[in-house]
Design an enzyme around this catalytic site. Structure first.
Site, PDB file in Angstrom:
ATOM      1  N   CYS A   1       6.929  -4.194  15.879  1.00  0.00           N
ATOM      2  CA  CYS A   1       6.486  -3.137  16.805  1.00  0.00           C
ATOM      3  C   CYS A   1       5.046  -3.439  17.249  1.00  0.00           C
ATOM      4  O   CYS A   1       4.174  -3.690  16.412  1.00  0.00           O
ATOM      5  CB  CYS A   1       6.556  -1.766  16.135  1.00  0.00           C
ATOM      6  SG  CYS A   1       8.212  -1.395  15.502  1.00  0.00           S
TER       7      CYS A   1
ATOM      8  N   CYS B   1      -0.679   6.243   9.962  1.00  0.00           N
ATOM      9  CA  CYS B   1       0.573   5.598  10.375  1.00  0.00           C
ATOM     10  C   CYS B   1       0.299   4.350  11.195  1.00  0.00           C
ATOM     11  O   CYS B   1      -0.499   4.371  12.126  1.00  0.00           O
ATOM     12  CB  CYS B   1       1.380   6.560  11.241  1.00  0.00           C
ATOM     13  SG  CYS B   1       2.332   7.692  10.270  1.00  0.00           S
TER      14      CYS B   1
ATOM     15  N   CYS C   1       6.585  -6.697   7.482  1.00  0.00           N
ATOM     16  CA  CYS C   1       7.716  -6.141   8.223  1.00  0.00           C
ATOM     17  C   CYS C   1       8.136  -7.141   9.302  1.00  0.00           C
ATOM     18  O   CYS C   1       7.295  -7.802   9.905  1.00  0.00           O
ATOM     19  CB  CYS C   1       7.323  -4.813   8.864  1.00  0.00           C
ATOM     20  SG  CYS C   1       8.724  -3.984   9.656  1.00  0.00           S
TER      21      CYS C   1
ATOM     22  N   CYS D   1       3.351   8.541   0.854  1.00  0.00           N
ATOM     23  CA  CYS D   1       4.027   7.611   1.769  1.00  0.00           C
ATOM     24  C   CYS D   1       4.125   6.263   1.069  1.00  0.00           C
ATOM     25  O   CYS D   1       3.099   5.708   0.650  1.00  0.00           O
ATOM     26  CB  CYS D   1       3.199   7.518   3.051  1.00  0.00           C
ATOM     27  SG  CYS D   1       3.823   6.299   4.213  1.00  0.00           S
TER      28      CYS D   1
ATOM     29  N   CYS E   1       1.725  -1.624  15.860  1.00  0.00           N
ATOM     30  CA  CYS E   1       1.645  -1.433  14.408  1.00  0.00           C
ATOM     31  C   CYS E   1       0.956  -2.624  13.744  1.00  0.00           C
ATOM     32  O   CYS E   1       1.320  -3.783  13.989  1.00  0.00           O
ATOM     33  CB  CYS E   1       3.068  -1.265  13.860  1.00  0.00           C
ATOM     34  SG  CYS E   1       3.158  -1.319  12.062  1.00  0.00           S
TER      35      CYS E   1
ATOM     36  N   GLU F   1       0.830  -1.200   0.000  1.00  0.00           N
ATOM     37  CA  GLU F   1       0.000   0.000   0.000  1.00  0.00           C
ATOM     38  C   GLU F   1       0.871   1.258   0.000  1.00  0.00           C
ATOM     39  O   GLU F   1       1.975   1.258   0.544  1.00  0.00           O
ATOM     40  CB  GLU F   1      -0.913   0.005   1.235  1.00  0.00           C
ATOM     41  CG  GLU F   1      -1.890  -1.169   1.224  1.00  0.00           C
ATOM     42  CD  GLU F   1      -2.818  -1.211   2.419  1.00  0.00           C
ATOM     43  OE1 GLU F   1      -3.868  -1.856   2.299  1.00  0.00           O
ATOM     44  OE2 GLU F   1      -2.512  -0.629   3.471  1.00  0.00           O
TER      45      GLU F   1
HETATM   46  S1  SF4 Z   1       6.251   0.563  12.888  1.00  0.00           S
HETATM   47 FE1  SF4 Z   1       5.475  -1.214  11.743  1.00  0.00          FE
HETATM   48  S2  SF4 Z   1       6.270  -0.982   9.658  1.00  0.00           S
HETATM   49 FE2  SF4 Z   1       7.473   0.399  11.004  1.00  0.00          FE
HETATM   50  S3  SF4 Z   1       9.234  -0.846  11.629  1.00  0.00           S
HETATM   51 FE3  SF4 Z   1       7.689  -1.134  13.231  1.00  0.00          FE
HETATM   52  S4  SF4 Z   1       6.574  -2.988  12.570  1.00  0.00           S
HETATM   53 FE4  SF4 Z   1       7.733  -2.256  10.791  1.00  0.00          FE
END
Ligand code: SF4
Length: 391
Positions: A147, A366, A143, A136, A150, A118
């Site tokens: 985190c 975000c 990923c 963006c 997220c 995306e």
């Molecule tokens: S915020 Fe999300 S996309 Fe960014 S590094 Fe952490 S897990 Fe990966």
């Protein structure tokens, strides 16, 4: 929310299977998208053409965003035919564009191997009569950083994007802007950790700022990292002048390790030491991103600790009240709590701003980007059909 089905491009899709040199191969053809100017010059010379042909080709691909060979009118037809035997112009297949109430648009791109990524375009205030946008873009499918606040992290890591797939998010989105509108700022802040896909990220950034190509001002390009500390200096040296945003999200090691697992490997003390050195030697201002999570890292005391830890770093701080998603285990702090946090930082002399959440209603803000199909697969709700063999 309005969902637009976008007419597919007439040319082939990026196959998304880069070879070790970062090129995409379809039926033995080199994908020009992702090649730099020197590589295009060398290809043209191999075809018996002078070097300037390669520079013209580079300008067509990136500067004029040509989606095929057809419109490259200053290249002779026989040359274009020889080129087409050897190479192709990969373009991303747009599956849909979702538009939110605040004008934010989320592109869902389908890659040639069936994966999805995306990109988000965000309207920016402009001079009267001028319409400009921020874009963006993603650097990985999924990923690996994990985190906890997220949604992309819940997908896990699927694969790296090639430089061509990263740049094409810009080119394909730009081809869809009405005449006279443009992307003023570009951020590598979508799905993925850019410095965990170092080579393609560097190459894509160089392609975007190349004066004979997209010619984006380096000041208008920002790459965000969760803090792969050993790569910071290397990245800044590889793409001088490009902005760096470091996702900090906590004021102490323990809290950061809880919400940003990579902190257990590259701790906050080392990360901030590296940022301090970079900001001193490169005379650059680093942006720190700080997601505010209710009751976890949003107290005035946290703000004071943060201010103390950032001493000596030329920086500004972007505060991001957490953007919720289904299954998320945090809460968004109240506006007064957020403002209180910002005021503590400002009182200590920091430039601190609260980033407005854009595209919340289309889950484009975000930390909210994700491949829904992949998530459904993970949950065992759907089975993806086998992708068609690559062309
Ligand atoms: S915020 Fe999300 S996309 Fe960014 S590094 Fe952490 S897990 Fe990966």
């Amino acid at each position: 929310m309005e969902l637009k089905q976008i007419r597919p491009e007439t040319t082939e899709n990026l196959d998304g299977c880069p070879d070790p040199a970062g090129r995409s191969l379809v039926a033995g053809k080199v994908d020009l998208k992702g090649l730099d100017e020197a590589e295009m010059v060398s290809m043209c010379e191999e075809l018996g053409e002078p070097a300037y042909r390669g520079r013209q080709l580079f300008s067509w691909i990136y500067g004029k965003r040509a989606p095929s060979f057809e419109g490259m009118t200053n290249l002779s037809k026989p040359f274009r035919e020889r080129l087409a035997e050897r190479a192709r112009v990969g373009v991303l297949a747009p599956e849909r564009l979702e538009e939110g109430a605040d004008g934010t648009g989320k592109f869902v791109w389908r890659l040639g191997d069936g994966e999805h990524i995306e990109s988000v375009r965000i309207p920016m205030p402009g001079r009267e009569g001028e319409k400009r946008w921020a874009l963006c873009i993603s650097t990985q499918v999924g990923c690996a950083m994990g985190c906890t606040f997220c949604l992309t992290a819940k997908m896990g890591f699927v694969r790296q994007l090639s430089a061509g797939e990263i740049v094409e998010q810009y080119l394909a989105a730009a081809r869809r802007l009405p005449e006279g509108e443009h992307f003023r700022n570009v951020v590598f802040m979508g799905m993925g950790e850019p410095l965990d896909n170092f080579g393609p990220t560097v190459k894509a950034a160089r392609l975007l700022i190349h004066p004979n190509g997209v010619a984006l001002s380096p000041r208008r390009l920002t790459v965000s990292t969760v803090g792969i500390t050993p790569r910071l200096k290397e990245f800044i040296e590889a793409v001088p002048g490009v902005g760096l945003a470091v996702s900090l999200h906590a004021a102490d090691e323990e809290t950061r390790s809880r919400i940003v697992p990579v902190n257990r490997k590259w701790g906050m003390a080392d990360l901030l030491r590296a940022c301090r050195e970079l900001s001193a030697h490169e005379r650059r201002r680093i942006t720190f991103e700080y997601v505010l999570l209710k009751g976890l890292n949003d107290s005035p005391e946290d703000a004071r600790r943060l201010a103390a830890r950032l001493q000596g770093v030329r920086c500004k701080i972007n505060l991001l009240p957490w953007n919720p998603f289904e299954g998320g285990s945090f809460e968004r702090p109240s506006e007064s709590r957020v403002e209180g946090f910002r005021a503590v930082l400002a009182a200590q002399g920091y430039i601190a701003t609260v980033r407005q959440s854009r595209g919340l209603d289309i889950r484009a803000a975000c930390g909210q980007l994700v491949d829904d199909v992949k998530m459904a697969e993970r949950a065992g709700k759907v089975r993806r059909s086998t992708p068609a063999p690559m062309r």
